[in-house]
Design a protein around this motif. Structure first.
Motif, PDB file in Angstrom:
ATOM      1  N   ALA A   1       0.645  -1.141   0.075  1.00 18.92           N
ATOM      2  CA  ALA A   1       0.001  -0.026  -0.011  1.00 18.92           C
ATOM      3  C   ALA A   1       1.004   1.344   0.008  1.00 18.92           C
ATOM      4  CB  ALA A   1      -0.914  -0.127   1.127  1.00 18.92           C
ATOM      5  N   ALA A   2       1.971   1.226   0.716  1.00 23.59           N
ATOM      6  CA  ALA A   2       2.892   2.446   0.923  1.00 23.59           C
ATOM      7  C   ALA A   2       3.659   2.674  -0.623  1.00 23.59           C
ATOM      8  CB  ALA A   2       3.850   2.056   1.962  1.00 23.59           C
ATOM      9  N   ALA A   3       3.999   1.561  -1.108  1.00 18.79           N
ATOM     10  CA  ALA A   3       4.524   1.583  -2.336  1.00 18.79           C
ATOM     11  C   ALA A   3       3.699   2.141  -3.554  1.00 18.79           C
ATOM     12  CB  ALA A   3       5.203   0.156  -2.947  1.00 18.79           C
ATOM     13  N   LEU A   4       2.291   1.969  -3.491  1.00 20.57           N
ATOM     14  CA  LEU A   4       1.291   2.408  -4.448  1.00 20.57           C
ATOM     15  C   LEU A   4       0.857   3.732  -4.185  1.00 20.57           C
ATOM     16  CD1 LEU A   4      -1.274  -0.517  -4.547  1.00 20.57           C
ATOM     17  CD2 LEU A   4       0.426   0.168  -6.222  1.00 20.57           C
ATOM     18  N   ARG A   5       1.238   4.294  -2.903  1.00 20.03           N
ATOM     19  CA  ARG A   5       1.091   5.627  -2.325  1.00 20.03           C
ATOM     20  C   ARG A   5       2.020   6.665  -3.090  1.00 20.03           C
ATOM     21  NH1 ARG A   5      -1.170   3.520   2.245  1.00 20.03           N
ATOM     22  NH2 ARG A   5       0.640   4.160   3.382  1.00 20.03           N
ATOM     23  N   THR A   6       3.346   6.028  -3.416  1.00 19.48           N
ATOM     24  CA  THR A   6       4.569   6.758  -3.488  1.00 19.48           C
ATOM     25  C   THR A   6       4.663   6.792  -5.098  1.00 19.48           C
ATOM     26  OG1 THR A   6       5.591   5.811  -1.587  1.00 19.48           O
ATOM     27  CG2 THR A   6       6.999   7.137  -2.809  1.00 19.48           C
ATOM     28  N   PRO A   7       4.482   7.951  -5.749  1.00 21.29           N
ATOM     29  CA  PRO A   7       4.668   8.194  -7.088  1.00 21.29           C
ATOM     30  C   PRO A   7       6.277   8.036  -7.408  1.00 21.29           C
ATOM     31  CG  PRO A   7       3.380   9.894  -6.237  1.00 21.29           C
ATOM     32  CD  PRO A   7       4.075   9.207  -5.159  1.00 21.29           C
ATOM     33  N   GLY A   8       6.371   6.937  -8.458  1.00 15.82           N
ATOM     34  CA  GLY A   8       7.695   6.877  -8.778  1.00 15.82           C
ATOM     35  C   GLY A   8       8.541   6.026  -7.994  1.00 15.82           C
ATOM     36  N   ALA A   9       8.019   5.220  -6.998  1.00 16.94           N
ATOM     37  CA  ALA A   9       8.591   4.419  -6.179  1.00 16.94           C
ATOM     38  C   ALA A   9       9.214   3.250  -7.047  1.00 16.94           C
ATOM     39  CB  ALA A   9       7.767   3.896  -5.076  1.00 16.94           C
ATOM     40  N   ILE A  10      10.801   2.928  -6.605  1.00 19.24           N
ATOM     41  CA  ILE A  10      11.328   1.951  -7.372  1.00 19.24           C
ATOM     42  C   ILE A  10      11.650   0.885  -6.421  1.00 19.24           C
ATOM     43  CG2 ILE A  10      13.444   1.457  -8.789  1.00 19.24           C
ATOM     44  CD1 ILE A  10      13.439   4.062  -9.616  1.00 19.24           C
ATOM     45  N   VAL A  11      11.430  -0.337  -6.516  1.00 20.66           N
ATOM     46  CA  VAL A  11      11.573  -1.612  -5.594  1.00 20.66           C
ATOM     47  C   VAL A  11      12.867  -2.348  -6.375  1.00 20.66           C
ATOM     48  CG1 VAL A  11      11.011  -3.759  -4.507  1.00 20.66           C
ATOM     49  CG2 VAL A  11       9.485  -1.596  -4.793  1.00 20.66           C
ATOM     50  N   ASP A  12      13.981  -2.555  -5.553  1.00 20.71           N
ATOM     51  CA  ASP A  12      14.931  -3.508  -6.061  1.00 20.71           C
ATOM     52  C   ASP A  12      14.888  -4.962  -5.546  1.00 20.71           C
ATOM     53  OD1 ASP A  12      17.280  -4.632  -6.799  1.00 20.71           O
ATOM     54  OD2 ASP A  12      18.846  -3.195  -5.581  1.00 20.71           O
ATOM     55  N   LEU A  13      14.489  -5.545  -6.505  1.00 24.03           N
ATOM     56  CA  LEU A  13      14.058  -7.074  -6.078  1.00 24.03           C
ATOM     57  C   LEU A  13      15.530  -7.875  -5.730  1.00 24.03           C
ATOM     58  CD1 LEU A  13      11.317  -8.127  -8.708  1.00 24.03           C
ATOM     59  CD2 LEU A  13      11.184  -7.165  -6.370  1.00 24.03           C
ATOM     60  N   ASN A  14      16.578  -7.092  -5.869  1.00 26.91           N
ATOM     61  CA  ASN A  14      17.561  -8.074  -5.337  1.00 26.91           C
ATOM     62  C   ASN A  14      17.793  -7.777  -3.711  1.00 26.91           C
ATOM     63  OD1 ASN A  14      19.087  -9.226  -7.844  1.00 26.91           O
ATOM     64  ND2 ASN A  14      18.833  -7.140  -8.506  1.00 26.91           N
ATOM     65  N   THR A  15      17.175  -6.782  -3.376  1.00 22.92           N
ATOM     66  CA  THR A  15      17.498  -6.473  -1.873  1.00 22.92           C
ATOM     67  C   THR A  15      15.912  -6.279  -1.076  1.00 22.92           C
ATOM     68  OG1 THR A  15      17.501  -4.047  -2.438  1.00 22.92           O
ATOM     69  CG2 THR A  15      19.779  -5.263  -2.157  1.00 22.92           C
ATOM     70  N   GLN A  16      15.188  -6.264  -1.798  1.00 23.97           N
ATOM     71  CA  GLN A  16      13.780  -5.898  -1.319  1.00 23.97           C
ATOM     72  C   GLN A  16      12.400  -6.850  -1.851  1.00 23.97           C
ATOM     73  OE1 GLN A  16      13.742  -1.836  -2.787  1.00 23.97           O
ATOM     74  NE2 GLN A  16      13.644  -1.129  -0.668  1.00 23.97           N
ATOM     75  N   TYR A  17      11.410  -6.905  -1.269  1.00 26.16           N
ATOM     76  CA  TYR A  17      10.169  -7.596  -1.654  1.00 26.16           C
ATOM     77  C   TYR A  17       9.173  -6.906  -1.252  1.00 26.16           C
ATOM     78  CZ  TYR A  17       9.325  -9.505   2.965  1.00 26.16           C
ATOM     79  OH  TYR A  17       9.233  -9.454   4.231  1.00 26.16           O
ATOM     80  N   VAL A  18       7.929  -6.719  -2.222  1.00 26.07           N
ATOM     81  CA  VAL A  18       6.704  -6.126  -1.722  1.00 26.07           C
ATOM     82  C   VAL A  18       5.745  -6.975  -1.222  1.00 26.07           C
ATOM     83  CG1 VAL A  18       5.154  -4.527  -2.728  1.00 26.07           C
ATOM     84  CG2 VAL A  18       7.168  -4.610  -3.586  1.00 26.07           C
TER      85      VAL A  18
END
Length: 287
Positions: free
Chosen positions: A195-212
């Motif tokens: 939900a927080a990622a959707l509320r943040t315009p232009g949010a980038i997730v690095d799947l090598n270090t993060q997961y959603v």
């Protein structure tokens, strides 16, 4: 010469893969026999035999094909009495047998209630449950949450693992607590709230270090779960403690099957599931 080496490498890889699958079926046959599921053990054994024939056909047929390609005049070369065409027929028949017996083995899988009945004090299979084990198995049959994984591949290395969790219907107020840890090549990943990622315009997730991660359903009903966006090679470790009725049944608390080890989920493919279904079974035969 290079083409010949490439063909030889492909033959070796294919033969090794067929041999590994046949060995896996043999191990499953032994395991099913130990669990007193003799019908399933036979099906896995037949599949292993067919897999052995497939291994021989793959190796011998490949060698025959390479020898034929190198022979003068294009005359088919026989290996172990058969030409490439003959080995191809054997390989197709063996592959069909492997598929058939594998499906039959799946159909012969004992359900949790069958396992419980066969190993109770009045059951016909040994070893039997102790009194404590029988009560635990009975509670697991009635109260264990049901976890169902589903993997959805996206572009590149990304995908979504959906873990659907269904809690049993109880009269009291249940209590379900869970922990999820995600790792990639052994290293822990940092969680990002969906939900927080959707509320943040232009949010980038690095799947090598993060997961959603986010909830699969709205509200704390009987149907719940998690939606996890992650790297295709990531592993999701799930632990839980479920108390179906803390007020009226305070002594009953159910952890994930195989506890204290977590349930480990991965991406899936045509050949591999996210998790071995046997690891999700609420009841297992006593050892």
């Amino acid at each position: 010469m290079l083409v010949t080496r490439l063909k030889s490498g492909a033959i070796f890889a294919s033969t090794a893969a067929a041999g590994i699958l046949a060995s896996a079926d043999l191990i499953k046959a032994i395991s099913a026999s130990h669990d007193s599921n003799h019908e399933q053990a036979r099906m896995h054994l037949y599949s292993a035999i067919a897999g052995g024939a497939l291994t021989v056909a793959t190796g011998a047929g490949g060698v025959a094909s390479v020898a034929t390609a190198m022979a003068a005049g294009g005359k088919a070369v026989a290996v172990l009495g058969l030409t490439p065409g003959g080995w191809a027929v054997i390989a197709l028949l063996a592959m069909g047998a492997v598929i058939y017996f594998t499906l039959q083995a799946d159909d012969a899988q004992h359900s949790p209630i069958e396992i419980w009945l066969k190993h109770t004090a009045w059951g016909v299979v040994t070893p039997r449950f102790t009194l404590a084990q029988e009560l635990d198995a009975w509670h697991s049959l009635h109260f264990s949450p049901r976890i169902t994984p589903k993997w959805e591949a996206h572009r590149g290395i990304a995908g979504t693992l959906r873990l659907h969790c269904t809690l049993p219907e109880v009269y009291g107020q249940s209590d379900f607590q869970s922990k999820i840890h995600v790792t990639l090549y052994g290293a822990p990943l940092k969680s990002v709230d969906a939900a927080a990622a959707l509320r943040t315009p232009g949010a980038i997730v690095d799947l090598n270090t993060q997961y959603v991660i986010g909830p699969l359903t709205d509200g704390p009903g009987a149907d719940r779960g998690w939606r996890i966006g992650m790297h295709e090679d990531a592993k999701v470790k799930l632990e839980y403690l479920y108390r179906p009725d803390p007020e009226n049944l305070p002594s009953i608390g159910l952890e994930q099957p195989g506890a204290p080890d977590p349930l480990v989920f991965t991406s899936s493919s045509f050949l591999f599931d996210s998790i071995d279904p046997a690891k999700l079974a609420p009841v297992k035969a006593p050892k």
